[in-house]
Design a protein around this motif. Sequence first.
Motif, PDB file in Angstrom:
ATOM      1  N   UNK A  44      -4.834   4.018  -0.155  1.00 56.43           N
ATOM      2  CA  UNK A  44      -3.769   3.143   0.348  1.00 56.43           C
ATOM      3  C   UNK A  44      -3.379   3.483   1.788  1.00 56.43           C
ATOM      4  N   UNK A  45      -3.465   4.744   2.129  1.00 54.20           N
ATOM      5  CA  UNK A  45      -3.097   5.129   3.484  1.00 54.20           C
ATOM      6  C   UNK A  45      -4.102   4.584   4.483  1.00 54.20           C
ATOM      7  N   UNK A  46      -5.378   4.687   4.146  1.00 61.99           N
ATOM      8  CA  UNK A  46      -6.403   4.157   5.036  1.00 61.99           C
ATOM      9  C   UNK A  46      -6.268   2.652   5.195  1.00 61.99           C
ATOM     10  N   UNK A  49      -4.859  -8.249  -3.469  1.00 68.41           N
ATOM     11  CA  UNK A  49      -6.237  -7.811  -3.676  1.00 68.41           C
ATOM     12  C   UNK A  49      -6.477  -6.393  -3.162  1.00 68.41           C
ATOM     13  N   UNK A  50      -5.771  -6.034  -2.109  1.00 69.05           N
ATOM     14  CA  UNK A  50      -5.855  -4.656  -1.647  1.00 69.05           C
ATOM     15  C   UNK A  50      -5.336  -3.706  -2.712  1.00 69.05           C
ATOM     16  N   UNK A  72       0.828  -1.210   0.000  1.00 70.33           N
ATOM     17  CA  UNK A  72       0.000   0.000   0.000  1.00 70.33           C
ATOM     18  C   UNK A  72       0.858   1.253   0.000  1.00 70.33           C
ATOM     19  N   UNK A  73       2.039   1.168   0.591  1.00 71.32           N
ATOM     20  CA  UNK A  73       2.926   2.315   0.564  1.00 71.32           C
ATOM     21  C   UNK A  73       3.612   2.420  -0.801  1.00 71.32           C
ATOM     22  N   UNK A  74       3.607   1.364  -1.572  1.00 71.65           N
ATOM     23  CA  UNK A  74       4.037   1.445  -2.968  1.00 71.65           C
ATOM     24  C   UNK A  74       2.914   2.095  -3.774  1.00 71.65           C
ATOM     25  N   UNK A  75       1.685   1.719  -3.484  1.00 74.68           N
ATOM     26  CA  UNK A  75       0.532   2.262  -4.226  1.00 74.68           C
ATOM     27  C   UNK A  75       0.375   3.750  -3.960  1.00 74.68           C
ATOM     28  N   UNK A  76       0.614   4.188  -2.740  1.00 73.09           N
ATOM     29  CA  UNK A  76       0.328   5.575  -2.401  1.00 73.09           C
ATOM     30  C   UNK A  76       1.101   6.578  -3.256  1.00 73.09           C
ATOM     31  N   UNK A  81      -7.361  -0.772  -5.039  1.00 70.08           N
ATOM     32  CA  UNK A  81      -6.926   0.615  -5.209  1.00 70.08           C
ATOM     33  C   UNK A  81      -6.829   0.981  -6.683  1.00 70.08           C
ATOM     34  N   UNK A  82      -6.297   0.080  -7.497  1.00 74.13           N
ATOM     35  CA  UNK A  82      -6.138   0.375  -8.929  1.00 74.13           C
ATOM     36  C   UNK A  82      -7.486   0.521  -9.617  1.00 74.13           C
ATOM     37  N   UNK A  83      -8.457  -0.321  -9.219  1.00 69.64           N
ATOM     38  CA  UNK A  83      -9.748  -0.326  -9.921  1.00 69.64           C
ATOM     39  C   UNK A  83     -10.597   0.886  -9.582  1.00 69.64           C
ATOM     40  N   UNK A  84     -10.455   1.393  -8.356  1.00 67.36           N
ATOM     41  CA  UNK A  84     -11.370   2.442  -7.888  1.00 67.36           C
ATOM     42  C   UNK A  84     -11.400   3.720  -8.721  1.00 67.36           C
TER      43      UNK A  84
END
Lengths: 256, 417, 158
Positions: free
Chosen positions: B80-82, B387-388, B30-34, B392-395
């Motif tokens: 991602x932070x949440x 899946x997390x 998630x910290x990569x996604x952010x 994030x990507x789909x939203x």
Amino acid sequence: MSCSRRDFLKEAVGGTLVSTLPLSAFVLLTTDEAKAAIADSKVRWAFLVDTTKCVGCGLCVKACKIENEIPYDAAVTRTWVERYVITKDGETHIDSPNGGRDGFIDDKIRDEEIEPEDIAKAFFVPKLCNQCDNPACVQVCPVGATYQTNDGIVLIDRDWCIGCGYCIMACPYGVRFFHPEHKVADKCNFCYHRISKGMQPACVECCSFGARRLANLRDPDDPVTKIITTERVAVLKDEYGTKPHVFYLGLDANVR
Amino acid sequence: MPEDLIVHGIEWTVKELFVYPNEYIYWSIQIVMYPYMTGLVAGAFVLSSLYHVFGQKELKEIAQFSLVFSLALLPVAAMPLLLHLQQPARAMEPLLTPHFTSAIAAFGIVFTAYALIVLSEIWFVYREYFVAQVHALKSETGFVNAMTRLVYRVLTIGAYDVSEAAIRVDKKAATILAAIGIPVACFLHGYAGFIFGSVKANALWMSPLMPVIFIMSAVVSGIALCMLTYIVIMEWQAFWRRRRGGAVEASKIKGAETDVVNKATRYLLGFLVAAISLEMLDLIFRGYTAMKSWDILRSVMYGKDFINIFVLQYTLGNLVPFVLLLLPGRTVKRTALALLLVLFGVFMMRWNVVIGGQAFSLSFSGYMHYEIPVIPHSVETFKEGVFGALTVIATPFVLFWIINKFVPSLRRDVEGT
Amino acid sequence: MKWHVLRPLWVAIGLVGTIFVARAFMVPDDFGVHGQNFTYGYHRLSNIQEWKDFPVKYQGRETCGSADCHETNLALLDSSTHETVECENCHGPSIDHPDPNEFLPLDKTRELCLRCHAFLEYPNSDRGELMSIVDRTHKRRYECVECHNPHDPKEYYE
């Protein structure tokens, strides 16, 4: 576009200045400011670790876990003991099984047999939070959940920590972790609940060999303070500018 | 394993050699996604501003789209932070008690400021359209129409003056906001780079170049995503129009305009070159100065992470698209492939920084391998697993679809600035 | 001047205002800069007392000997080679012993003794100097305390 170049420049510069306003709120610390604010405190806690005396029994780690309610079998700990075995070929073998919680009974390091005749030197190094004067962990907390008291201890507010983990990443010594039950950051605090009552930290109390000692640097009559100020002591990783307050006697160059 | 023994990070960290007892890969997917998502936000906005501020007329269509897409991406940047926070219910605290010495505290202010700027700019661009819809729906009956009309009424914030003078003021305001928004968008992502670059404890992250590298690659990813989504949507719409047949205007079946794509590509290449140069500079400096951490960094970068860094990021994610975009006879299809690779490359850059920075121990004597949870068996392995990340990507696409129903950003005939 | 231009600004101000109002409710009153400076002293003041109130578990040797309890074993210990070993290292934390905590979780296992007494041939280390055994060659089926008195280790039971 109806906007003239001058107008645009004015707006862009103004906009940039406005957006840098948050930056100006970055309070720059001067050492004089910090020193003045805590100058009147009669206590500044520090710690002395004597690595020549530590035998690696690990009773300190066990006592710390029980005293501070860190789940005994969870793979995190507020303090730990590292074993260093330096062999004659110059290799350094280091381990800390469960942080030294069960002591060091096995002479194998990660299933590697080391013949006693190959050992040049071997010793144990206890580690704990350094309660730094410039704690990087406090600087990076986004919400003010961790802070330093006037007597030098860095504490964590369990009810305010959001669990972002920035403080854990910022600590060069790896002393912080997420508490598995409370789900907030946690670390050694020199048993603040004990030292505030005149007791010793649990690890100091339980060490039978005198390898761990607490000191009050503001008390010139404190025997441990005398050792720190008059004998040759070292600290860990001072290149990070954190000004750690755990001092080591007999700290070897191979210690990481 | 009983709940109280599951230390955060233990399920996806494999330690090798000597690692401090409390070290785990705390900052995972998630910290990569952010930074990836905030980078897309910043890049989309910069692309939109290239038209609004610098008058690059060929970019008008994609600029409309980028602006709205930037808004769709914005809440997703906070997701991602949440998902990562151990105490997500306390997520408002950086807004309530910001500790400004922390780069993360800037998040609350910058995020809010940026959200307001994007929302305001969209408002100024589409206000005339909102007013027109309120009038058009007045004569319609039915509950859905009444609700839609209510939404448009709220969106106008009661400003119904659509005289020429009013629209001129709207356009000027939008331009000003687009201009102010550029440094704010840069700050939104630059501070994310600062979050990493200022961590002196981490030998890989600590670098003054980090914020700049992050901004450059953010703009690259933002432009790439907007271009790619624009191409996909335009081609899809053209495809359906062609299939339906019948009498259709020639202009409606064009698909992605090549001159729009070409112009945007030039900007993309410029920022890509800047991003690559800075990363190369960082790498060369580290090797040359050979600080205490160089031994372990080298073994991570040239050993364990060699494929991630040099094959996936630099070759597949930077060099190959670079070549694809520069070879003569560039088609829209080839550009789309290059854009996909660029997006992958920027993702790998974020991965290599975040995960790579935790691939070695603070002791410089051990390693940590990241085994991302695939099939989740708990809330935590969902949030911090594949899946997390997919959620994030789909939203943003889901959000964009919803927003686009009220703020049409793809219509060729919408009167905007 | 077309005043509708300022409407988004009013919305923005409204939002920021809401955050400040929320702050008044959600942030504890004693939250602020205490003692040092903003960098290191920004926190909720009452947290310090919360940590001071954390329950103490290990009471230390002096408590064991207070009120004339456990005199015999303490006297034995004080004149033995185990004189620096804390009672609670083997007996566990006394917490509020004896009331209501009457029996302490005494650890009689071999592993406890081996922490110090498992032989590790380390030169220049105090560990190498301790009286110790090689675990697998010394009476593996027995607990140490079946033969050795932990309060006076030189005393053997046959």
